[in-house]
Design an enzyme around this catalytic site. Sequence first.
Site, mmCIF file in Angstrom:
data_model
loop_
_atom_site.group_PDB
_atom_site.id
_atom_site.type_symbol
_atom_site.label_atom_id
_atom_site.label_comp_id
_atom_site.label_asym_id
_atom_site.label_seq_id
_atom_site.Cartn_x
_atom_site.Cartn_y
_atom_site.Cartn_z
ATOM 1 N N PHE A 122 1.164 -1.452 0.615
ATOM 2 C CA PHE A 122 -0.097 0.086 -0.011
ATOM 3 C C PHE A 122 0.624 1.494 0.215
ATOM 4 O O PHE A 122 1.528 1.257 0.769
ATOM 5 C CB PHE A 122 -0.601 -0.005 1.440
ATOM 6 C CG PHE A 122 -1.669 1.092 1.627
ATOM 7 C CD1 PHE A 122 -2.912 1.122 0.377
ATOM 8 C CD2 PHE A 122 -1.612 1.626 2.282
ATOM 9 C CE1 PHE A 122 -3.497 2.248 0.988
ATOM 10 C CE2 PHE A 122 -2.608 3.080 2.067
ATOM 11 C CZ PHE A 122 -3.315 3.692 1.767
ATOM 12 N N THR A 125 2.276 7.402 2.368
ATOM 13 C CA THR A 125 3.364 8.008 2.653
ATOM 14 C C THR A 125 3.990 8.227 2.164
ATOM 15 O O THR A 125 4.283 7.458 1.036
ATOM 16 C CB THR A 125 3.463 7.019 3.812
ATOM 17 O OG1 THR A 125 2.655 6.731 4.888
ATOM 18 C CG2 THR A 125 4.600 7.448 5.019
ATOM 19 N N SER A 131 1.197 11.192 8.653
ATOM 20 C CA SER A 131 0.206 11.543 9.902
ATOM 21 C C SER A 131 -0.805 12.693 8.529
ATOM 22 O O SER A 131 -2.171 12.199 8.366
ATOM 23 C CB SER A 131 -0.129 12.458 10.907
ATOM 24 O OG SER A 131 0.975 11.547 11.969
ATOM 25 N N ILE A 156 7.996 1.693 2.809
ATOM 26 C CA ILE A 156 6.527 1.339 1.920
ATOM 27 C C ILE A 156 7.048 -0.131 2.232
ATOM 28 O O ILE A 156 7.514 -0.651 1.724
ATOM 29 C CB ILE A 156 5.833 0.579 0.268
ATOM 30 C CG1 ILE A 156 6.096 3.057 0.023
ATOM 31 C CG2 ILE A 156 4.978 0.187 -0.130
ATOM 32 C CD1 ILE A 156 4.742 3.209 0.951
ATOM 33 N N ARG A 242 -6.444 -1.921 10.741
ATOM 34 C CA ARG A 242 -5.830 -1.569 11.843
ATOM 35 C C ARG A 242 -5.894 -2.522 12.782
ATOM 36 O O ARG A 242 -5.090 -2.824 13.647
ATOM 37 C CB ARG A 242 -6.211 -0.450 12.842
ATOM 38 C CG ARG A 242 -5.438 0.855 11.761
ATOM 39 C CD ARG A 242 -5.887 2.437 12.396
ATOM 40 N NE ARG A 242 -4.827 3.509 11.544
ATOM 41 C CZ ARG A 242 -5.679 4.862 10.937
ATOM 42 N NH1 ARG A 242 -6.949 4.625 11.485
ATOM 43 N NH2 ARG A 242 -4.923 5.785 10.489
ATOM 44 N N GLN A 278 7.976 -11.110 45.270
ATOM 45 C CA GLN A 278 5.953 -10.665 44.537
ATOM 46 C C GLN A 278 6.870 -9.688 43.662
ATOM 47 O O GLN A 278 5.895 -9.467 42.322
ATOM 48 C CB GLN A 278 5.931 -9.799 46.074
ATOM 49 C CG GLN A 278 4.303 -9.686 45.644
ATOM 50 C CD GLN A 278 3.414 -9.212 46.445
ATOM 51 O OE1 GLN A 278 4.424 -9.067 48.116
ATOM 52 N NE2 GLN A 278 2.576 -10.295 47.661
ATOM 53 N N ILE A 337 12.694 -8.089 33.022
ATOM 54 C CA ILE A 337 12.369 -9.318 33.528
ATOM 55 C C ILE A 337 13.954 -10.205 33.589
ATOM 56 O O ILE A 337 14.398 -11.038 34.012
ATOM 57 C CB ILE A 337 11.617 -10.507 33.473
ATOM 58 C CG1 ILE A 337 9.717 -9.721 34.220
ATOM 59 C CG2 ILE A 337 11.304 -11.828 33.870
ATOM 60 C CD1 ILE A 337 8.840 -9.834 34.331
ATOM 61 N N GLY A 340 20.161 -8.456 32.543
ATOM 62 C CA GLY A 340 20.953 -8.069 31.531
ATOM 63 C C GLY A 340 21.021 -9.451 30.471
ATOM 64 O O GLY A 340 21.932 -8.517 29.264
ATOM 65 N N GLU A 363 0.446 2.847 10.009
ATOM 66 C CA GLU A 363 -0.906 3.334 10.122
ATOM 67 C C GLU A 363 -1.407 4.010 10.508
ATOM 68 O O GLU A 363 -2.423 3.565 11.321
ATOM 69 C CB GLU A 363 -1.355 1.013 9.906
ATOM 70 C CG GLU A 363 -0.385 0.595 8.352
ATOM 71 C CD GLU A 363 -1.561 -0.205 8.509
ATOM 72 O OE1 GLU A 363 -2.898 -0.858 9.239
ATOM 73 O OE2 GLU A 363 -0.875 -1.762 8.487
HETATM 74 N N1 COS Z 1 -14.022 6.593 6.454
HETATM 75 C C1 COS Z 1 -14.575 7.067 5.512
HETATM 76 N N2 COS Z 1 -14.664 8.651 4.741
HETATM 77 C C2 COS Z 1 -13.313 9.047 6.071
HETATM 78 C C3 COS Z 1 -12.886 8.495 7.086
HETATM 79 C C4 COS Z 1 -13.090 7.040 7.359
HETATM 80 N N3 COS Z 1 -12.714 6.209 7.998
HETATM 81 N N4 COS Z 1 -11.965 8.808 7.408
HETATM 82 C C5 COS Z 1 -12.441 10.579 7.114
HETATM 83 N N5 COS Z 1 -13.083 10.307 6.072
HETATM 84 C C6 COS Z 1 -13.922 11.082 5.283
HETATM 85 C C7 COS Z 1 -14.247 12.375 5.465
HETATM 86 O O1 COS Z 1 -15.578 12.119 5.943
HETATM 87 C C8 COS Z 1 -13.989 13.638 4.786
HETATM 88 O O2 COS Z 1 -15.015 13.701 3.895
HETATM 89 P P1 COS Z 1 -15.703 14.951 3.085
HETATM 90 O O3 COS Z 1 -14.418 15.556 2.350
HETATM 91 O O4 COS Z 1 -17.136 14.786 3.055
HETATM 92 O O5 COS Z 1 -16.124 16.097 4.498
HETATM 93 C C9 COS Z 1 -12.566 13.536 3.763
HETATM 94 O O6 COS Z 1 -12.551 11.847 4.321
HETATM 95 C C10 COS Z 1 -11.883 14.288 5.144
HETATM 96 O O7 COS Z 1 -11.508 13.834 6.389
HETATM 97 P P2 COS Z 1 -11.071 15.143 7.230
HETATM 98 O O8 COS Z 1 -11.112 16.248 7.051
HETATM 99 O O9 COS Z 1 -11.600 14.667 8.822
HETATM 100 O O10 COS Z 1 -9.284 14.494 7.120
HETATM 101 P P3 COS Z 1 -8.319 15.242 8.068
HETATM 102 O O11 COS Z 1 -6.773 15.390 6.470
HETATM 103 O O12 COS Z 1 -8.403 16.422 8.832
HETATM 104 O O13 COS Z 1 -7.815 14.045 8.435
HETATM 105 C C11 COS Z 1 -6.532 11.612 9.611
HETATM 106 C C12 COS Z 1 -7.956 13.183 9.266
HETATM 107 C C13 COS Z 1 -5.938 12.872 10.584
HETATM 108 C C14 COS Z 1 -7.169 10.979 10.768
HETATM 109 C C15 COS Z 1 -6.256 11.370 8.354
HETATM 110 O O14 COS Z 1 -5.694 12.131 8.064
HETATM 111 C C16 COS Z 1 -5.470 10.436 8.864
HETATM 112 O O15 COS Z 1 -6.160 8.909 9.498
HETATM 113 N N6 COS Z 1 -4.096 10.649 8.778
HETATM 114 C C17 COS Z 1 -3.446 9.319 9.275
HETATM 115 C C18 COS Z 1 -2.868 8.227 7.956
HETATM 116 C C19 COS Z 1 -2.106 7.613 8.484
HETATM 117 O O16 COS Z 1 -2.543 6.447 9.131
HETATM 118 N N7 COS Z 1 -0.108 7.614 7.539
HETATM 119 C C20 COS Z 1 0.702 6.285 7.852
HETATM 120 C C21 COS Z 1 0.691 5.736 6.519
HETATM 121 S S1 COS Z 1 -0.453 4.648 5.845
HETATM 122 S S2 COS Z 1 0.170 3.184 6.363
#
Ligand code: COS
Length: 386
Positions: A122, A125, A131, A156, A242, A278, A337, A340, A363
């Site tokens: 996948f 990133t 994030s 990746i 997750r 203990q 536990i 060393g 993730e």
């Molecule tokens: N399922 C379906 N739709 C989702 C969703 C979910 N779990 N999470 C968000 N959405 C949708 C929202 O409803 C929103 O839709 P609208 O535009 O219609 O309102 C859209 O996606 C954007 O959502 P949001 O505004 O919440 O996005 P943000 O940019 O604020 O991001 C987080 C939210 C931080 C939660 C997100 O960016 C995230 O999960 N980041 C971590 C990513 C990650 O895990 N990275 C690691 C690498 S991947 S291996």
Amino acid sequence: MDYGLTEEQVMIQDMCRQISEEKIKPVREQFDESGEFPREIFDLFAQSDLCGLYIEEKYGGMGGGVMELVVAVEELSKVCSGIALSVAATALGTFPIIIHGSDEQKKKFLPPIASGQSLAAFGLTEANAGSDAAGIQTTAIKDGDEYVLNGTKQWITNGGEADIYTIIAMTNKAKGPRGASAFIVEKGTPGFDFGKKENKMGIRASVTRELIFQDCRIPKENLLGKEGLGFIIAMKTLDQSRPGVAAQALGIAAGALDEAVKYSRERRQFGKSISSFQGVQFMLADMATQVEAARALIYQVARWVDGGAKNVSKMSAMCKLYASDVAMKVTVDAVQIFGGYGYMKEYPVEKMMRDAKITQIYEGTNQIQREVIALNLIKEAAAKKA
Ligand code: COS
């Protein structure tokens, strides 16, 4: 404790336990040291039908779901979570196709994944978008019947080893998260290359690389769903995957607990085994309680996701958050536990502690999980009030 696993799930558990004990345990140190991809062990997973656990039977899989994946990943991770990750990361790369693929896409790409002939990965990133998943810079520009990809994906898992990649790229940067789309890209496509292999702290038997796209042309048929759905597909994918990270963390913690109990009974100080003190007993009791609580939460969430629950983001984030924090705490205590000896590479808990750390990071960091949990909590409260 009896978690009411089905006959099939018990079979998966037994098979993974046997492979772990007989085939993985003897070589885990060697792969941890070399950082090579354990292709022979992955082939064994394929022969044992472990690659298609969560793929529908009509596409060559076993017809299970997240729960079957969780059971397998937990069991394999008790011995080596780096090796187990080849299966879990393939699931992560496959979920976008399962969730949003057309029947044609599923017919083409799922059977080789289910048989273990192909690994998946996948690609979300990037160097400046972890994030902040919506901040990706990789572009996919439509040109006739093709999309042209440009950009670099970072860290990746299965990079280079996988044959099928699901990639999130911007088809319309101006639209922010709504301008992202998801694509399937096959290894060997001209313009698709791999960068350096990362030298990691833990999960070293898993390969992590950059994916580099330079004018990489893919057929328009490889778009998943519709243009603009990429961010949502990525979020839904993470909701499904997750619990798998949580299972990896659980396996690491359970493995470390087993090692700590065994060692505490063997190790003698002041004329007695250290398990009679203990101070050690209290540590073991806390470790065991946390492991069991993580397992109960993960299994329940996995079954709930498989049951077709609608908004699983909060619970999925909770099990990843809780289990990964438990994995870190339990492995640190296991090292303690062992004293060393625990700090030495001859004993497995040192590796488990290194392996545990990533589960709090990838993730979605645990800070992001807390954010997902809190935002959903607040949303639910607002909906109740309305
Ligand atoms: N399922 C379906 N739709 C989702 C969703 C979910 N779990 N999470 C968000 N959405 C949708 C929202 O409803 C929103 O839709 P609208 O535009 O219609 O309102 C859209 O996606 C954007 O959502 P949001 O505004 O919440 O996005 P943000 O940019 O604020 O991001 C987080 C939210 C931080 C939660 C997100 O960016 C995230 O999960 N980041 C971590 C990513 C990650 O895990 N990275 C690691 C690498 S991947 S291996």
